[in-house]
Write a protein that holds these residues in place. Structure first.
Motif, PDB file in Angstrom:
ATOM      1  N   VAL A 247       0.833  -1.200   0.000  1.00  0.00           N
ATOM      2  CA  VAL A 247       0.000   0.000   0.000  1.00  0.00           C
ATOM      3  C   VAL A 247       0.867   1.248   0.000  1.00  0.00           C
ATOM      4  O   VAL A 247       0.627   2.202  -0.757  1.00  0.00           O
ATOM      5  CB  VAL A 247      -0.941   0.002   1.225  1.00  0.00           C
ATOM      6  N   LEU A 248       1.897   1.271   0.837  1.00  0.00           N
ATOM      7  CA  LEU A 248       2.775   2.443   0.945  1.00  0.00           C
ATOM      8  C   LEU A 248       3.424   2.766  -0.394  1.00  0.00           C
ATOM      9  O   LEU A 248       3.455   3.934  -0.823  1.00  0.00           O
ATOM     10  CB  LEU A 248       3.841   2.181   2.003  1.00  0.00           C
ATOM     11  N   ILE A 249       3.931   1.760  -1.087  1.00  0.00           N
ATOM     12  CA  ILE A 249       4.621   2.006  -2.358  1.00  0.00           C
ATOM     13  C   ILE A 249       3.647   2.524  -3.410  1.00  0.00           C
ATOM     14  O   ILE A 249       3.948   3.464  -4.151  1.00  0.00           O
ATOM     15  CB  ILE A 249       5.332   0.726  -2.829  1.00  0.00           C
ATOM     16  N   ASP A 250       2.467   1.924  -3.487  1.00  0.00           N
ATOM     17  CA  ASP A 250       1.469   2.412  -4.447  1.00  0.00           C
ATOM     18  C   ASP A 250       1.109   3.873  -4.175  1.00  0.00           C
ATOM     19  O   ASP A 250       0.999   4.687  -5.103  1.00  0.00           O
ATOM     20  CB  ASP A 250       0.210   1.554  -4.376  1.00  0.00           C
ATOM     21  N   GLU A 251       0.922   4.211  -2.914  1.00  0.00           N
ATOM     22  CA  GLU A 251       0.507   5.570  -2.580  1.00  0.00           C
ATOM     23  C   GLU A 251       1.648   6.572  -2.747  1.00  0.00           C
ATOM     24  O   GLU A 251       1.410   7.737  -3.100  1.00  0.00           O
ATOM     25  CB  GLU A 251      -0.062   5.596  -1.166  1.00  0.00           C
ATOM     26  N   LEU A 252       2.881   6.142  -2.540  1.00  0.00           N
ATOM     27  CA  LEU A 252       4.009   7.028  -2.828  1.00  0.00           C
ATOM     28  C   LEU A 252       4.118   7.300  -4.322  1.00  0.00           C
ATOM     29  O   LEU A 252       4.505   8.397  -4.739  1.00  0.00           O
ATOM     30  CB  LEU A 252       5.312   6.423  -2.297  1.00  0.00           C
ATOM     31  N   TYR A 253       3.773   6.312  -5.147  1.00  0.00           N
ATOM     32  CA  TYR A 253       3.711   6.547  -6.593  1.00  0.00           C
ATOM     33  C   TYR A 253       2.694   7.645  -6.908  1.00  0.00           C
ATOM     34  O   TYR A 253       2.946   8.525  -7.746  1.00  0.00           O
ATOM     35  CB  TYR A 253       3.328   5.267  -7.342  1.00  0.00           C
ATOM     36  N   ASP A 254       1.558   7.588  -6.268  1.00  0.00           N
ATOM     37  CA  ASP A 254       0.557   8.636  -6.470  1.00  0.00           C
ATOM     38  C   ASP A 254       1.107  10.002  -6.069  1.00  0.00           C
ATOM     39  O   ASP A 254       0.832  11.013  -6.729  1.00  0.00           O
ATOM     40  CB  ASP A 254      -0.702   8.325  -5.657  1.00  0.00           C
ATOM     41  N   ASP A 255       1.854  10.045  -4.979  1.00  0.00           N
ATOM     42  CA  ASP A 255       2.437  11.318  -4.527  1.00  0.00           C
ATOM     43  C   ASP A 255       3.429  11.860  -5.552  1.00  0.00           C
ATOM     44  O   ASP A 255       3.468  13.064  -5.825  1.00  0.00           O
ATOM     45  CB  ASP A 255       3.135  11.131  -3.178  1.00  0.00           C
ATOM     46  N   VAL A 256       4.240  10.972  -6.117  1.00  0.00           N
ATOM     47  CA  VAL A 256       5.189  11.390  -7.157  1.00  0.00           C
ATOM     48  C   VAL A 256       4.434  12.004  -8.333  1.00  0.00           C
ATOM     49  O   VAL A 256       4.799  13.068  -8.859  1.00  0.00           O
ATOM     50  CB  VAL A 256       6.045  10.200  -7.637  1.00  0.00           C
ATOM     51  N   GLN A 257       3.368  11.334  -8.756  1.00  0.00           N
ATOM     52  CA  GLN A 257       2.605  11.825  -9.896  1.00  0.00           C
ATOM     53  C   GLN A 257       1.953  13.167  -9.599  1.00  0.00           C
ATOM     54  O   GLN A 257       1.923  14.060 -10.456  1.00  0.00           O
ATOM     55  CB  GLN A 257       1.538  10.803 -10.277  1.00  0.00           C
ATOM     56  N   ALA A 258       1.451  13.341  -8.381  1.00  0.00           N
ATOM     57  CA  ALA A 258       0.812  14.610  -8.019  1.00  0.00           C
ATOM     58  C   ALA A 258       1.797  15.769  -8.106  1.00  0.00           C
ATOM     59  O   ALA A 258       1.473  16.839  -8.631  1.00  0.00           O
ATOM     60  CB  ALA A 258       0.225  14.516  -6.608  1.00  0.00           C
ATOM     61  N   LEU A 259       3.018  15.568  -7.613  1.00  0.00           N
ATOM     62  CA  LEU A 259       4.024  16.625  -7.683  1.00  0.00           C
ATOM     63  C   LEU A 259       4.480  16.854  -9.118  1.00  0.00           C
ATOM     64  O   LEU A 259       4.736  17.996  -9.516  1.00  0.00           O
ATOM     65  CB  LEU A 259       5.226  16.261  -6.806  1.00  0.00           C
ATOM     66  N   ALA A 260       4.571  15.773  -9.902  1.00  0.00           N
ATOM     67  CA  ALA A 260       5.007  15.916 -11.294  1.00  0.00           C
ATOM     68  C   ALA A 260       3.982  16.687 -12.116  1.00  0.00           C
ATOM     69  O   ALA A 260       4.341  17.532 -12.945  1.00  0.00           O
ATOM     70  CB  ALA A 260       5.252  14.531 -11.901  1.00  0.00           C
ATOM     71  N   GLU A 261       2.708  16.401 -11.911  1.00  0.00           N
ATOM     72  CA  GLU A 261       1.664  17.069 -12.687  1.00  0.00           C
ATOM     73  C   GLU A 261       1.621  18.568 -12.408  1.00  0.00           C
ATOM     74  O   GLU A 261       1.358  19.364 -13.305  1.00  0.00           O
ATOM     75  CB  GLU A 261       0.311  16.434 -12.384  1.00  0.00           C
ATOM     76  N   GLU A 262       1.883  18.957 -11.158  1.00  0.00           N
ATOM     77  CA  GLU A 262       1.847  20.379 -10.811  1.00  0.00           C
ATOM     78  C   GLU A 262       3.216  21.037 -10.903  1.00  0.00           C
ATOM     79  O   GLU A 262       3.316  22.260 -10.820  1.00  0.00           O
ATOM     80  CB  GLU A 262       1.299  20.554  -9.390  1.00  0.00           C
ATOM     81  N   ASP A 263       4.265  20.219 -11.079  1.00  0.00           N
ATOM     82  CA  ASP A 263       5.635  20.739 -11.107  1.00  0.00           C
ATOM     83  C   ASP A 263       5.869  21.643  -9.906  1.00  0.00           C
ATOM     84  O   ASP A 263       6.260  22.807 -10.035  1.00  0.00           O
ATOM     85  CB  ASP A 263       5.906  21.501 -12.407  1.00  0.00           C
ATOM     86  N   PHE A 295      12.745   9.202  -2.717  1.00  0.00           N
ATOM     87  CA  PHE A 295      12.145   8.642  -1.510  1.00  0.00           C
ATOM     88  C   PHE A 295      11.389   7.355  -1.838  1.00  0.00           C
ATOM     89  O   PHE A 295      11.442   6.378  -1.088  1.00  0.00           O
ATOM     90  CB  PHE A 295      11.212   9.673  -0.876  1.00  0.00           C
ATOM     91  N   LEU A 296      10.690   7.353  -2.974  1.00  0.00           N
ATOM     92  CA  LEU A 296       9.974   6.158  -3.422  1.00  0.00           C
ATOM     93  C   LEU A 296      10.937   5.005  -3.660  1.00  0.00           C
ATOM     94  O   LEU A 296      10.703   3.869  -3.216  1.00  0.00           O
ATOM     95  CB  LEU A 296       9.190   6.470  -4.692  1.00  0.00           C
ATOM     96  N   VAL A 297      12.034   5.266  -4.374  1.00  0.00           N
ATOM     97  CA  VAL A 297      13.016   4.216  -4.644  1.00  0.00           C
ATOM     98  C   VAL A 297      13.615   3.703  -3.338  1.00  0.00           C
ATOM     99  O   VAL A 297      13.864   2.499  -3.179  1.00  0.00           O
ATOM    100  CB  VAL A 297      14.120   4.747  -5.581  1.00  0.00           C
ATOM    101  N   THR A 298      13.830   4.599  -2.390  1.00  0.00           N
ATOM    102  CA  THR A 298      14.332   4.185  -1.079  1.00  0.00           C
ATOM    103  C   THR A 298      13.349   3.239  -0.397  1.00  0.00           C
ATOM    104  O   THR A 298      13.739   2.236   0.210  1.00  0.00           O
ATOM    105  CB  THR A 298      14.580   5.420  -0.192  1.00  0.00           C
ATOM    106  N   ALA A 299      12.048   3.544  -0.493  1.00  0.00           N
ATOM    107  CA  ALA A 299      11.026   2.674   0.089  1.00  0.00           C
ATOM    108  C   ALA A 299      11.028   1.302  -0.586  1.00  0.00           C
ATOM    109  O   ALA A 299      10.909   0.269   0.087  1.00  0.00           O
ATOM    110  CB  ALA A 299       9.653   3.330  -0.030  1.00  0.00           C
TER     111      ALA A 299
END
Length: 416
Positions: A247-263, A295-299
């Motif tokens: 669950v943590l890894i999937d949700e961190l992926y979502d966080d990465v995408q959210a920051l990428a979309e808004e730059d 951070f995601l890769v670290t997880a």
């Protein structure tokens, strides 16, 4: 639609397991191979954009998390699998490796709930914040039957076997309680990694006053005595960590995408974030997309070492923060299904004490200012630029996340 495709890659059958040096080399080859892929064109001219790839190499192969934009889930899985095979074929050293699977992994409980409630009165809310509250709210006892609770408990117990780096002793089970049938990690029940380096300690086991009475089912203990942790409680705790990692890894992926979309950074992000906004707020302006990916890769790297049996010690401060999030996820998961009793909570607490070498990172949550030397109240160097720096030369940090050390000897920060 954006999909996260999980690719399982295996070394050739009969080949020796990869040591640390070979894993670093394989990681570099896979990352370089995917870096040369700008986009993918499939049947009927359908195109797919490749956003990001996270690589976690373990002794028996590698796990890839590939973020792509594709017209359909099936196309994403098939295309990513084909590209992965092509990347292996183009590398002479990896040519005999095989792609075992390429699939978008869904959380079955959440997917089933969404499908059953689609367009109905029980449909999950569309707003991300409200949806998060919906999924994390503790369900009423009437909503989850006893059979469903038993099903979740059985699932967690099955998952416990995947936490190969830790045996029951790492969760506080007395040595006399461990065995080949009830161990959470290894067959011997003693575990590896942190579970064997320091052990649970003699204080983890019950003293003479807490042994079972003849014919009794309960173990009496003094009011101020710590809970007696059973192999069953340790097994539930271990399974919740494995499930929580997914669950943590999937949700961190979502966080990465959210920051990428808004730059943007966490401090300025207008979209929904699952975990990155739970990191120390004093550095929120520096949590940008690159930091989020590191951070995601670290997880991924840390949880891979937890489950492949290779974990020894936490490598850097970022891994300490990942473990904090993982433990919180495990508690929430157990609580949601009515499985978080005193003994299971104590088992998770003993696990945390076993893996953490100190709690200096907790001072990052303090809103007070750091001293001029970059040290927090705990007296440890907690400067943001050192979060991905190994604690010492013997520690492992994934090469993608690793702080680069320039000639000045000052680690680069995520924004450099």
């Amino acid at each position: 639609m954006t999909y996260v495709v999980t690719v399982e890659i295996r070394i050739p059958e009969g080949a020796p397991e990869l040591d640390g040096l070979h894993r670093v080399g394989a990681t570099a080859l896979l990352e370089q191979g995917f870096a040369s892929v700008a986009g993918i064109e499939g049947a009927d001219g359908m195109e797919m954009d490749l956003f990001d790839v996270a690589v976690a190499v373990h002794p028996g192969g590698a796990i890839l998390k590939v973020m792509v934009a594709a017209p359909s889930l099936e196309f994403a899985e098939e295309a990513v699998g084909s590209v992965s095979e092509e990347v292996l074929e183009r590398s002479e050293l990896l040519a005999e490796w095989t792609v075992e699977s390429s699939e978008v992994q869904l959380h079955t409980d959440a997917a089933r709930e969404s499908l059953e409630a689609a367009d109905g009165p029980g449909a999950p809310p569309s707003d991300p914040q409200a949806r998060r509250a919906h999924h994390t709210a503790k369900p009423d006892t009437a909503d989850e039957t006893e059979q469903e609770t038993q099903d979740h408990e059985a699932a967690f117990r099955t998952l416990a076997a995947r936490l190969r780096s830790f045996g029951p002793a790492a969760f506080g089970v007395a040595e006399t309680e461990t065995g080949t049938e009830t161990g959470t990690g290894t067959e011997t029940g003693t575990g590896t990694g942190a579970g064997t380096e320091t052990g649970a300690g003699p204080e983890a086991g019950p003293g003479p006053d807490v042994r079972p009475e003849p014919g009794g089912d309960e173990r009496p203990r003094a009011a101020d005595a710590p809970p007696v942790i059973t192999p069953e409680s340790a097994e539930l705790a271990a399974g919740s960590l494995v499930y929580g990692a997914e669950v943590l890894i999937d949700e961190l992926y979502d966080d990465v995408q959210a920051l990428a979309e808004e730059d943007t950074t966490v401090a300025e992000c207008q979209g929904h974030l699952w975990h990155l906004d739970q990191l120390p707020s004093r550095h929120a302006q520096q949590y940008n997309e690159l930091f989020a990916r590191r951070f995601l890769v670290t997880a991924i790297a840390l949880t891979t070492r937890f489950t492949d049996g290779s974990f020894r010690r936490l490598g850097c401060l970022a891994e300490e923060l990942v473990l904090k999030l993982l433990l919180e996820q495990a508690h929430v998961t157990l609580d949601l299904h009515g499985l978080l009793d005193e003994d299971v909570a104590a088992a998770l607490g003993r696990f945390a004490g076993e893996v953490y070498e100190d709690m200096d990172f907790a001072w990052l949550q303090d809103t007070g200012e750091e001293g001029a030397d970059g040290r927090g109240g705990g007296g440890a160097a907690l400067g943001f630029g050192t979060w991905f720096t190994p604690f010492d030369d013997a520690r492992y940090v994934h090469p993608y996340a690793l702080d680069e050390i320039p000639e000045t000897g000052v680690p680069d920060t995520a924004e450099n």
